[in-house]
Design a protein around this motif. Structure first.
Motif, PDB file in Angstrom:
ATOM      1  N   ARG A  24       0.847  -1.190   0.000  1.00  0.00           N
ATOM      2  CA  ARG A  24       0.000   0.000   0.000  1.00  0.00           C
ATOM      3  C   ARG A  24       0.882   1.239   0.000  1.00  0.00           C
ATOM      4  O   ARG A  24       1.917   1.273   0.648  1.00  0.00           O
ATOM      5  CB  ARG A  24      -0.903   0.015   1.226  1.00  0.00           C
ATOM      6  CG  ARG A  24      -1.837  -1.166   1.265  1.00  0.00           C
ATOM      7  CD  ARG A  24      -2.865  -0.980   2.359  1.00  0.00           C
ATOM      8  NE  ARG A  24      -3.640  -2.168   2.562  1.00  0.00           N
ATOM      9  CZ  ARG A  24      -4.723  -2.478   1.878  1.00  0.00           C
ATOM     10  NH1 ARG A  24      -5.144  -1.676   0.944  1.00  0.00           N
ATOM     11  NH2 ARG A  24      -5.385  -3.587   2.131  1.00  0.00           N
ATOM     12  N   ASP A  27       0.295   6.904   3.214  1.00  0.00           N
ATOM     13  CA  ASP A  27      -0.752   7.918   3.233  1.00  0.00           C
ATOM     14  C   ASP A  27      -0.097   9.301   3.216  1.00  0.00           C
ATOM     15  O   ASP A  27       0.556   9.694   4.185  1.00  0.00           O
ATOM     16  CB  ASP A  27      -1.614   7.746   4.483  1.00  0.00           C
ATOM     17  CG  ASP A  27      -2.782   8.709   4.527  1.00  0.00           C
ATOM     18  OD1 ASP A  27      -3.039   9.380   3.505  1.00  0.00           O
ATOM     19  OD2 ASP A  27      -3.433   8.781   5.585  1.00  0.00           O
ATOM     20  N   LYS A 108      -2.229  11.555  -4.339  1.00  0.00           N
ATOM     21  CA  LYS A 108      -3.588  11.022  -4.238  1.00  0.00           C
ATOM     22  C   LYS A 108      -4.235  10.962  -5.617  1.00  0.00           C
ATOM     23  O   LYS A 108      -4.880   9.966  -5.973  1.00  0.00           O
ATOM     24  CB  LYS A 108      -4.417  11.894  -3.291  1.00  0.00           C
ATOM     25  CG  LYS A 108      -5.807  11.365  -3.042  1.00  0.00           C
ATOM     26  CD  LYS A 108      -6.539  12.230  -2.029  1.00  0.00           C
ATOM     27  CE  LYS A 108      -7.942  11.705  -1.780  1.00  0.00           C
ATOM     28  NZ  LYS A 108      -8.669  12.539  -0.818  1.00  0.00           N
ATOM     29  N   ALA A 109      -4.071  12.008  -6.424  1.00  0.00           N
ATOM     30  CA  ALA A 109      -4.636  12.022  -7.770  1.00  0.00           C
ATOM     31  C   ALA A 109      -3.995  10.951  -8.648  1.00  0.00           C
ATOM     32  O   ALA A 109      -4.675  10.296  -9.442  1.00  0.00           O
ATOM     33  CB  ALA A 109      -4.459  13.404  -8.395  1.00  0.00           C
ATOM     34  N   GLU A 110      -2.699  10.776  -8.492  1.00  0.00           N
ATOM     35  CA  GLU A 110      -2.003   9.747  -9.266  1.00  0.00           C
ATOM     36  C   GLU A 110      -2.502   8.353  -8.891  1.00  0.00           C
ATOM     37  O   GLU A 110      -2.731   7.511  -9.765  1.00  0.00           O
ATOM     38  CB  GLU A 110      -0.498   9.848  -9.030  1.00  0.00           C
ATOM     39  CG  GLU A 110       0.314   8.853  -9.822  1.00  0.00           C
ATOM     40  CD  GLU A 110       1.802   8.994  -9.584  1.00  0.00           C
ATOM     41  OE1 GLU A 110       2.539   8.114 -10.048  1.00  0.00           O
ATOM     42  OE2 GLU A 110       2.228   9.966  -8.936  1.00  0.00           O
ATOM     43  N   ALA A 111      -2.696   8.103  -7.612  1.00  0.00           N
ATOM     44  CA  ALA A 111      -3.195   6.794  -7.173  1.00  0.00           C
ATOM     45  C   ALA A 111      -4.603   6.552  -7.704  1.00  0.00           C
ATOM     46  O   ALA A 111      -4.924   5.431  -8.130  1.00  0.00           O
ATOM     47  CB  ALA A 111      -3.175   6.716  -5.650  1.00  0.00           C
ATOM     48  N   ARG A 112      -5.425   7.577  -7.712  1.00  0.00           N
ATOM     49  CA  ARG A 112      -6.779   7.436  -8.256  1.00  0.00           C
ATOM     50  C   ARG A 112      -6.739   7.154  -9.750  1.00  0.00           C
ATOM     51  O   ARG A 112      -7.491   6.321 -10.263  1.00  0.00           O
ATOM     52  CB  ARG A 112      -7.592   8.700  -7.993  1.00  0.00           C
ATOM     53  CG  ARG A 112      -7.953   8.889  -6.523  1.00  0.00           C
ATOM     54  CD  ARG A 112      -8.785  10.109  -6.305  1.00  0.00           C
ATOM     55  NE  ARG A 112     -10.101   9.896  -6.926  1.00  0.00           N
ATOM     56  CZ  ARG A 112     -11.006  10.826  -7.062  1.00  0.00           C
ATOM     57  NH1 ARG A 112     -10.767  12.042  -6.630  1.00  0.00           N
ATOM     58  NH2 ARG A 112     -12.162  10.574  -7.630  1.00  0.00           N
ATOM     59  N   ALA A 113      -5.856   7.848 -10.475  1.00  0.00           N
ATOM     60  CA  ALA A 113      -5.748   7.631 -11.919  1.00  0.00           C
ATOM     61  C   ALA A 113      -5.278   6.213 -12.223  1.00  0.00           C
ATOM     62  O   ALA A 113      -5.789   5.567 -13.146  1.00  0.00           O
ATOM     63  CB  ALA A 113      -4.785   8.654 -12.527  1.00  0.00           C
ATOM     64  N   ALA A 115      -5.704   3.562 -10.321  1.00  0.00           N
ATOM     65  CA  ALA A 115      -6.792   2.640  -9.976  1.00  0.00           C
ATOM     66  C   ALA A 115      -7.866   2.644 -11.058  1.00  0.00           C
ATOM     67  O   ALA A 115      -8.381   1.588 -11.443  1.00  0.00           O
ATOM     68  CB  ALA A 115      -7.387   3.014  -8.629  1.00  0.00           C
ATOM     69  N   LEU A 116      -8.212   3.820 -11.560  1.00  0.00           N
ATOM     70  CA  LEU A 116      -9.216   3.896 -12.622  1.00  0.00           C
ATOM     71  C   LEU A 116      -8.704   3.271 -13.912  1.00  0.00           C
ATOM     72  O   LEU A 116      -9.446   2.593 -14.620  1.00  0.00           O
ATOM     73  CB  LEU A 116      -9.626   5.352 -12.860  1.00  0.00           C
ATOM     74  CG  LEU A 116     -10.461   5.982 -11.748  1.00  0.00           C
ATOM     75  CD1 LEU A 116     -10.637   7.472 -11.997  1.00  0.00           C
ATOM     76  CD2 LEU A 116     -11.801   5.293 -11.637  1.00  0.00           C
TER      77      LEU A 116
END
Length: 140
Positions: A24, A27, A108-113, A115-116
């Motif tokens: 993971r 954070d 955070k934005a990179e992790a979301r991208a 994941a998507l």
């Protein structure tokens, strides 16, 4: 070499196969909070040292000089220098805090991208990537 003589049987694995551990990402908000508390602590210490230095200079100047003009003249150099150094230190800390916050938002934005992108079908991912990079969409 046989299994009974202590050798390794090539048909079986010497160790049980286990699933990879899930790694993971750290954070980023927790890291920013730790940095912020340290920054506040050092900022408070810097302010206390500056106030103590100015107070000590005031006591020394008021014992050394008789008139208020002489005391204020002596303190002008001390307060100006200490105030400049303290202001620069706190300004750098405020800039550092802004950098940490923007870095945490970027992570955070990179992790979301990621994941998507991992959840999207391959063809749609290629189309989206081409659109972001300003290239024509791949033909099917």
């Amino acid at each position: 070499m046989s299994v009974s003589s202590g050798g390794v049987d090539p048909t079986t694995s010497p160790r049980p196969v286990t699933a990879r551990p899930v790694i993971r990402a750290q954070d980023p908000t927790r890291t920013a909070q730790v940095g912020e508390s340290t920054r506040w602590r050092y900022g408070l210490i810097a302010v206390m040292v500056a106030v103590t230095a100015i107070l000590a200079a005031f006591v020394f100047a008021s014992l050394r000089y008789d008139t208020a003009t002489d005391v204020s003249t002596a303190l002008a150099a001390i307060t100006g220098t200490v105030g400049t150094i303290l202001g620069a230190y706190l300004g750098v800390q405020a800039g550092s805090q802004g950098k940490e916050e923007s870095e945490a938002a970027r992570q955070k934005a990179e992790a979301r991208a990621v994941a998507l992108a991992a959840a999207a079908p391959y063809e749609q991912a290629l189309e989206a990537l081409a659109m972001v990079e300003g290239q024509p969409a791949p033909t099917r």
